[in-house]
Design an enzyme around this catalytic site. Sequence first.
Site, PDB file in Angstrom:
ATOM      1  N   GLY A  73       0.820  -1.208   0.000  1.00 16.46           N
ATOM      2  CA  GLY A  73       0.000   0.000   0.000  1.00 16.46           C
ATOM      3  C   GLY A  73       0.856   1.261   0.000  1.00 16.46           C
ATOM      4  O   GLY A  73       0.530   2.245  -0.675  1.00 16.46           O
ATOM      5  N   THR A  74       1.930   1.224   0.743  1.00 19.08           N
ATOM      6  CA  THR A  74       2.814   2.398   0.815  1.00 19.08           C
ATOM      7  C   THR A  74       3.386   2.732  -0.559  1.00 19.08           C
ATOM      8  O   THR A  74       3.427   3.904  -0.961  1.00 19.08           O
ATOM      9  CB  THR A  74       3.963   2.120   1.824  1.00 19.08           C
ATOM     10  OG1 THR A  74       3.379   1.822   3.092  1.00 19.08           O
ATOM     11  CG2 THR A  74       4.881   3.316   1.954  1.00 19.08           C
ATOM     12  N   GLN A 180      -7.755   0.279   3.725  1.00 15.76           N
ATOM     13  CA  GLN A 180      -8.626  -0.321   4.744  1.00 15.76           C
ATOM     14  C   GLN A 180     -10.031  -0.604   4.226  1.00 15.76           C
ATOM     15  O   GLN A 180     -10.773  -1.363   4.840  1.00 15.76           O
ATOM     16  CB  GLN A 180      -8.710   0.586   5.978  1.00 15.76           C
ATOM     17  CG  GLN A 180      -7.392   0.717   6.740  1.00 15.76           C
ATOM     18  CD  GLN A 180      -6.928  -0.586   7.375  1.00 15.76           C
ATOM     19  OE1 GLN A 180      -7.689  -1.554   7.525  1.00 15.76           O
ATOM     20  NE2 GLN A 180      -5.656  -0.644   7.741  1.00 15.76           N
ATOM     21  N   SER A 200      -3.795  -2.751  -0.430  1.00 13.88           N
ATOM     22  CA  SER A 200      -2.692  -3.549   0.113  1.00 13.88           C
ATOM     23  C   SER A 200      -3.183  -4.966   0.385  1.00 13.88           C
ATOM     24  O   SER A 200      -4.201  -5.154   1.064  1.00 13.88           O
ATOM     25  CB  SER A 200      -2.214  -2.905   1.421  1.00 13.88           C
ATOM     26  OG  SER A 200      -1.310  -3.769   2.065  1.00 13.88           O
ATOM     27  N   GLY A 201      -2.439  -5.954  -0.116  1.00 12.99           N
ATOM     28  CA  GLY A 201      -2.868  -7.349   0.014  1.00 12.99           C
ATOM     29  C   GLY A 201      -3.033  -7.825   1.442  1.00 12.99           C
ATOM     30  O   GLY A 201      -3.999  -8.513   1.774  1.00 12.99           O
ATOM     31  N   HIS A 202      -2.085  -7.412   2.314  1.00  9.83           N
ATOM     32  CA  HIS A 202      -2.086  -8.025   3.654  1.00  9.83           C
ATOM     33  C   HIS A 202      -3.197  -7.517   4.558  1.00  9.83           C
ATOM     34  O   HIS A 202      -3.331  -7.973   5.693  1.00  9.83           O
ATOM     35  CB  HIS A 202      -0.711  -7.913   4.315  1.00  9.83           C
ATOM     36  CG  HIS A 202      -0.315  -6.560   4.804  1.00  9.83           C
ATOM     37  ND1 HIS A 202      -0.328  -6.226   6.130  1.00  9.83           N
ATOM     38  CD2 HIS A 202       0.127  -5.455   4.157  1.00  9.83           C
ATOM     39  CE1 HIS A 202       0.106  -4.991   6.284  1.00  9.83           C
ATOM     40  NE2 HIS A 202       0.382  -4.497   5.094  1.00  9.83           N
ATOM     41  N   THR A 238      10.234  -7.562 -12.005  1.00  8.78           N
ATOM     42  CA  THR A 238       9.636  -8.862 -12.331  1.00  8.78           C
ATOM     43  C   THR A 238       8.416  -9.122 -11.454  1.00  8.78           C
ATOM     44  O   THR A 238       8.464  -8.919 -10.240  1.00  8.78           O
ATOM     45  CB  THR A 238      10.681  -9.987 -12.129  1.00  8.78           C
ATOM     46  OG1 THR A 238      11.797  -9.676 -12.972  1.00  8.78           O
ATOM     47  CG2 THR A 238      10.131 -11.350 -12.488  1.00  8.78           C
ATOM     48  N   CYS A 326       1.901   1.235  12.129  1.00 16.32           N
ATOM     49  CA  CYS A 326       3.159   1.895  11.805  1.00 16.32           C
ATOM     50  C   CYS A 326       3.556   2.896  12.866  1.00 16.32           C
ATOM     51  O   CYS A 326       4.707   3.271  12.942  1.00 16.32           O
ATOM     52  CB  CYS A 326       3.055   2.570  10.453  1.00 16.32           C
ATOM     53  SG  CYS A 326       2.505   1.424   9.208  1.00 16.32           S
TER      54      CYS A 326
HETATM   55  N1  PLP Z   1      -2.762   3.101   4.131  1.00 15.69           N
HETATM   56  C1  PLP Z   1      -3.496   2.704   5.187  1.00 15.69           C
HETATM   57  C2  PLP Z   1      -4.819   3.357   5.445  1.00 15.69           C
HETATM   58  C3  PLP Z   1      -3.025   1.691   6.029  1.00 15.69           C
HETATM   59  O1  PLP Z   1      -3.761   1.302   7.081  1.00 15.69           O
HETATM   60  C4  PLP Z   1      -1.765   1.097   5.756  1.00 15.69           C
HETATM   61  C5  PLP Z   1      -1.200   0.072   6.669  1.00 15.69           C
HETATM   62  O2  PLP Z   1      -1.466   0.066   7.863  1.00 15.69           O
HETATM   63  C6  PLP Z   1      -1.051   1.545   4.622  1.00 15.69           C
HETATM   64  C7  PLP Z   1      -1.581   2.538   3.838  1.00 15.69           C
HETATM   65  C8  PLP Z   1       0.276   0.948   4.264  1.00 15.69           C
HETATM   66  O3  PLP Z   1       0.101  -0.298   3.638  1.00 15.69           O
HETATM   67  P1  PLP Z   1       1.329  -1.333   3.535  1.00 15.69           P
HETATM   68  O4  PLP Z   1       1.551  -1.869   4.892  1.00 15.69           O
HETATM   69  O5  PLP Z   1       0.875  -2.375   2.563  1.00 15.69           O
HETATM   70  O6  PLP Z   1       2.494  -0.561   3.011  1.00 15.69           O
END
Ligand code: PLP
Length: 392
Positions: A73-74, A180, A200-202, A238, A326
């Site tokens: 996601g980042t 989210q 974001s996959g996780h 890749t 984070c």
């Molecule tokens: N954006 C939001 C709203 C999130 O909650 C998060 C992760 O907590 C992220 C971005 C970052 O995603 P990733 O951990 O896949 O980099």
Amino acid sequence: MSQNVVYTDNNATTMVAPEVVEAMMPFFSQLYGNASSMHFFGGQIKKYVDDARGKVAALINADPAEIIFTSCGTESDNAAIRGILAAQPEKRHIITSRVEHPAVKNVFQHLGKNGYRVSEISVDRLGRIDLDELREKLDHETALVSIMWANNETGVIFPIQEIAELVKSRGAVFHTDAVQAAGKVSIDLHKTPVDLLSISGHKLHAPKGIGVLYLRKGVHCVPFMMGGHQESGRRAGTENVPYIVGLGRACELAHEFMSVEQREVARLRDLLESELTEKAIDASVNGDTEHRLPNTANISFKYIEGESILMLLSEVGIAASSGSACTSGSLEPSHVLRAMGIPFTRVHGSVRFSLSRYNTQDDMHFIVQHMLRIEKRLRDISPFGRDEINAH
Ligand code: PLP
């Protein structure tokens, strides 16, 4: 849920669904070719990547050609924001909200120190965005607006349809961090005029290390990662085939389970909240309870330390959080709750329980039982015990 663990930190990360693990396995040791190879062994892989692209697109009602696989996601947030600004260097004004995840917030902060005029839109006490302020702040120099679909700490959902229509009517590009929201609420990009969207996959039962940037056809975005021609030249590197396949399966499952989860997970969340607010000495729910994700409960226990609550919950096998994943590890109070004007005495005692389809009613009762015990114990040793609560 595995024995002895009650996992309620799903906004931080989720368990990889067994169906997802199963779908990924052949791509490690049997179908391990490079999707860009000319020979049959790699060539056969491309159809699995395309199939996953279709499944991700279906979750958000987009065209598969608008799906770009990234690492997280980042990365998607960074690629969207930086790529859009690089494509229109003459425009120097950017807008975001006060409650974004650091993956957006810190990029805007950096841009603010490097010549961009940054406007931050406020939220009210319930964490709702001020649309009038957004209307006022948009001007002819605005290149980009980035506002999240749903907040990771409170679960509050923003009115993305209205925000996207407003931003588009004023000629700016609109990005939304839907990390989210994706898989938890319905997203229809044929209907909602979002230009770019991050996933974001996780956060939806796929592994860590895979993400998606949705880029609407016709929107010019300079690639963030340069190198090979993968992802039609929009994201070099890749392809991470096992994870892409896993994410496709996770999106398919999210689609399938969405309405049941919206009902069942919300029922568990509501049960947890009502039990805690009724039985605890002082507990209150943070955020707009009408427009929010079905899985998130952010609860403040006034005058006691969120960190201490988490440690004591952890001792009995309950995993929760006191802010976004984070920012945990730092004792900085949540910028989201502060932006909402929640008093420090409540911000410091806030705990986020974020559920998933793997939680049960027994999990909720277990949490309530221990949470009430922990609250009592911490109040007994706190200089601000029950007397202060009764006095206020
Ligand atoms: N954006 C939001 C709203 C999130 O909650 C998060 C992760 O907590 C992220 C971005 C970052 O995603 P990733 O951990 O896949 O980099």
